[in-house]
Design a protein around this motif. Structure first.
Motif, mmCIF file in Angstrom:
data_model
loop_
_atom_site.group_PDB
_atom_site.id
_atom_site.type_symbol
_atom_site.label_atom_id
_atom_site.label_comp_id
_atom_site.label_asym_id
_atom_site.label_seq_id
_atom_site.Cartn_x
_atom_site.Cartn_y
_atom_site.Cartn_z
ATOM 1 N N PHE A 76 -19.344 10.737 -3.639
ATOM 2 C CA PHE A 76 -18.499 9.857 -4.451
ATOM 3 C C PHE A 76 -18.602 10.344 -5.894
ATOM 4 N N LEU A 77 -17.488 10.764 -6.450
ATOM 5 C CA LEU A 77 -17.506 11.336 -7.781
ATOM 6 C C LEU A 77 -16.780 10.432 -8.775
ATOM 7 N N LYS A 78 -17.168 10.639 -10.049
ATOM 8 C CA LYS A 78 -16.604 9.812 -11.126
ATOM 9 C C LYS A 78 -15.082 9.997 -11.227
ATOM 10 N N ASP A 79 -14.656 11.236 -11.235
ATOM 11 C CA ASP A 79 -13.213 11.483 -11.373
ATOM 12 C C ASP A 79 -12.784 12.712 -10.568
ATOM 13 N N GLU A 80 -11.483 12.942 -10.583
ATOM 14 C CA GLU A 80 -10.909 14.022 -9.778
ATOM 15 C C GLU A 80 -11.384 15.402 -10.232
ATOM 16 N N PHE B 206 0.849 -1.198 0.000
ATOM 17 C CA PHE B 206 0.000 0.000 0.000
ATOM 18 C C PHE B 206 0.880 1.243 0.000
ATOM 19 N N SER B 207 0.467 2.232 -0.749
ATOM 20 C CA SER B 207 1.184 3.507 -0.702
ATOM 21 C C SER B 207 0.188 4.652 -0.835
ATOM 22 N N VAL B 208 0.596 5.803 -0.339
ATOM 23 C CA VAL B 208 -0.258 6.999 -0.466
ATOM 24 C C VAL B 208 0.619 8.174 -0.854
ATOM 25 N N LYS B 209 0.142 8.925 -1.830
ATOM 26 C CA LYS B 209 0.844 10.135 -2.255
ATOM 27 C C LYS B 209 -0.156 11.280 -2.224
ATOM 28 N N SER B 210 0.370 12.491 -2.104
ATOM 29 C CA SER B 210 -0.560 13.624 -2.098
ATOM 30 C C SER B 210 -0.112 14.697 -3.064
ATOM 31 N N LYS B 211 -1.085 15.489 -3.510
ATOM 32 C CA LYS B 211 -0.820 16.595 -4.431
ATOM 33 C C LYS B 211 -1.739 17.746 -4.030
ATOM 34 N N ILE B 212 -1.201 18.936 -4.031
ATOM 35 C CA ILE B 212 -2.021 20.108 -3.690
ATOM 36 C C ILE B 212 -2.333 20.869 -4.977
ATOM 37 N N SER B 213 -3.592 21.137 -5.211
ATOM 38 C CA SER B 213 -4.005 21.987 -6.340
ATOM 39 C C SER B 213 -4.850 23.112 -5.774
ATOM 40 N N GLU B 214 -4.340 24.325 -5.855
ATOM 41 C CA GLU B 214 -5.000 25.488 -5.243
ATOM 42 C C GLU B 214 -5.226 25.198 -3.763
ATOM 43 N N ILE C 197 -9.595 15.407 -1.368
ATOM 44 C CA ILE C 197 -10.126 14.402 -2.302
ATOM 45 C C ILE C 197 -9.332 13.110 -2.097
ATOM 46 N N ILE C 198 -10.055 12.018 -1.900
ATOM 47 C CA ILE C 198 -9.417 10.701 -1.836
ATOM 48 C C ILE C 198 -9.589 10.068 -3.212
ATOM 49 N N ASN C 199 -8.488 9.918 -3.937
ATOM 50 C CA ASN C 199 -8.552 9.298 -5.263
ATOM 51 C C ASN C 199 -8.197 7.815 -5.118
ATOM 52 N N GLY C 200 -9.171 6.967 -5.409
ATOM 53 C CA GLY C 200 -8.975 5.526 -5.211
ATOM 54 C C GLY C 200 -8.815 4.753 -6.507
ATOM 55 N N GLN C 201 -8.352 5.448 -7.543
ATOM 56 C CA GLN C 201 -8.229 4.770 -8.845
ATOM 57 C C GLN C 201 -7.374 3.498 -8.760
ATOM 58 N N GLN C 202 -6.323 3.552 -7.926
ATOM 59 C CA GLN C 202 -5.423 2.387 -7.839
ATOM 60 C C GLN C 202 -5.565 1.631 -6.521
ATOM 61 N N LEU C 203 -6.697 1.866 -5.868
ATOM 62 C CA LEU C 203 -6.945 1.181 -4.597
ATOM 63 C C LEU C 203 -7.666 -0.140 -4.887
ATOM 64 N N VAL D 153 -7.052 22.638 -2.593
ATOM 65 C CA VAL D 153 -7.559 21.254 -2.462
ATOM 66 C C VAL D 153 -6.383 20.270 -2.421
ATOM 67 N N ALA D 154 -6.436 19.362 -1.452
ATOM 68 C CA ALA D 154 -5.412 18.307 -1.358
ATOM 69 C C ALA D 154 -5.997 17.013 -1.905
ATOM 70 N N CYS D 155 -5.245 16.366 -2.754
ATOM 71 C CA CYS D 155 -5.699 15.075 -3.282
ATOM 72 C C CYS D 155 -4.777 13.973 -2.782
ATOM 73 N N LEU D 156 -5.355 12.984 -2.126
ATOM 74 C CA LEU D 156 -4.572 11.842 -1.636
ATOM 75 C C LEU D 156 -4.826 10.656 -2.572
ATOM 76 N N TYR D 157 -3.758 10.114 -3.108
ATOM 77 C CA TYR D 157 -3.863 8.988 -4.045
ATOM 78 C C TYR D 157 -3.521 7.701 -3.305
ATOM 79 N N LEU D 158 -4.521 6.854 -3.135
ATOM 80 C CA LEU D 158 -4.310 5.592 -2.433
ATOM 81 C C LEU D 158 -4.032 4.490 -3.467
ATOM 82 N N LYS D 159 -3.035 3.671 -3.167
ATOM 83 C CA LYS D 159 -2.673 2.626 -4.128
ATOM 84 C C LYS D 159 -2.472 1.293 -3.412
#
Lengths: 142, 120
Positions: free
Chosen positions: B102-106, B4-12, B47-53, B14-20
């Motif tokens: 729960f949204l379709k995409d980021e 398992f890994s988690v990365k984050s990215k800040i856009s303006e 935002i929790i992005n679970g595309q690779q979760l 909003v923080a997006c956490l990518y769970l893998k």
């Protein structure tokens, strides 16, 4: 009807690093028992939750203490028994209130509810110092 | 082995956490650490992005649950996006779909935060 003796039994130490192995094993056995991949994944999650609770609450993070897993296959279902020592579990009797858990900033309290919603039966018992979590999932026809 | 890994990215703002990977009780500390760091840096729109979760147990869901009240009190929210059907079903099973978006995409999740900011 489930057989008297398990089709497969394994013993593991109470270590969270083994959870994924147990999940993969359970998923495989559920698939062999004709559960579809989605159901198999959920059954495996129920077992993960049960074992996580044993490690956290019954063995309280101690590295010692065995956990025995027994799998029983029937034509239309799968029974899983998890046997362990330590503090007897006291699962909540009431249905979980998610909004209340959020208000209380709780991070726990979902595991047993997930088990109950995934499996057809979840029963805890303690006899002669041995705790048992027994779960059954029937493979309902479509 | 790291599953398992988690990365984050800040856009303006909003923080997006990518769970893998496979998020269970063994790996949950890594996720909580990232969540605490994010909120500690003043980011409350998450935002929790679970595309690779591929898998989540109640341990991981508990982190998403345990910090929601705090971020909402501070004017933010936690939104989830890009979950596989199997992972989404687990959230749905215990009622997260009544409380979280729960949204379709980021991009859609980002838009939802912008909509709320515009109305405020």
């Amino acid at each position: 009807m489930f057989p008297q003796k398990p089709d497969l039994s394994i013993r593991i130490p109470p270590k969270t690093e083994l959870l994924k192995m147990v999940v993969e094993l359970t998923k495989h056995l559920a698939t062999i028992n004709s559960f579809d991949p989605s159901q198999a994944q959920k059954i495996a999650l129920a077992v993960d939750e049960a074992i996580t609770n044993v490690i956290k609450h019954s063995y309280q993070g101690e590295a010692e203490g065995p956990i025995a897993l027994e799998f029983y296959s029937a034509e239309n279902g799968l029974k899983i028994r998890i046997l362990f020592h330590g503090v007897p579990p006291q699962p909540a009797l009431n249905q979980m209130d998610l909004k209340q858990l959020i208000r209380d900033k709780r991070k726990g309290g979902l595991g047993v509810e997930l088990m109950r919603r995934i499996m057809d039966t979840v029963e805890y018992s303690t006899r002669k110092g041995i705790n048992c979590c027994e779960m059954v999932k029937w493979n309902h026809p479509l | 082995m790291r599953t398992f890994s988690v990365k984050s990215k800040i856009s303006e703002d909003v923080a997006c956490l990518y769970l893998k990977g496979h998020l269970d009780a063994h790996h949950v500390d890594r996720f909580e650490k990232e969540m605490v760091k994010t909120i500690g840096n003043g980011m409350v729109k998450i935002i929790i992005n679970g595309q690779q979760l591929s898998y989540i147990s109640s341990a991981g869901m508990g982190i998403i649950m345990g910090y929601l009240d705090e971020v909402r009190e501070k004017g933010g929210d936690i939104k989830l996006c890009e979950l596989s059907d199997q992972v989404f079903e687990i959230f749905d099973l215990v009622g997260f779909t009544d409380i979280y978006e729960f949204l379709k995409d980021e991009a859609e999740a980002m838009e939802r935060f912008k909509d709320v900011s515009a109305k405020a």
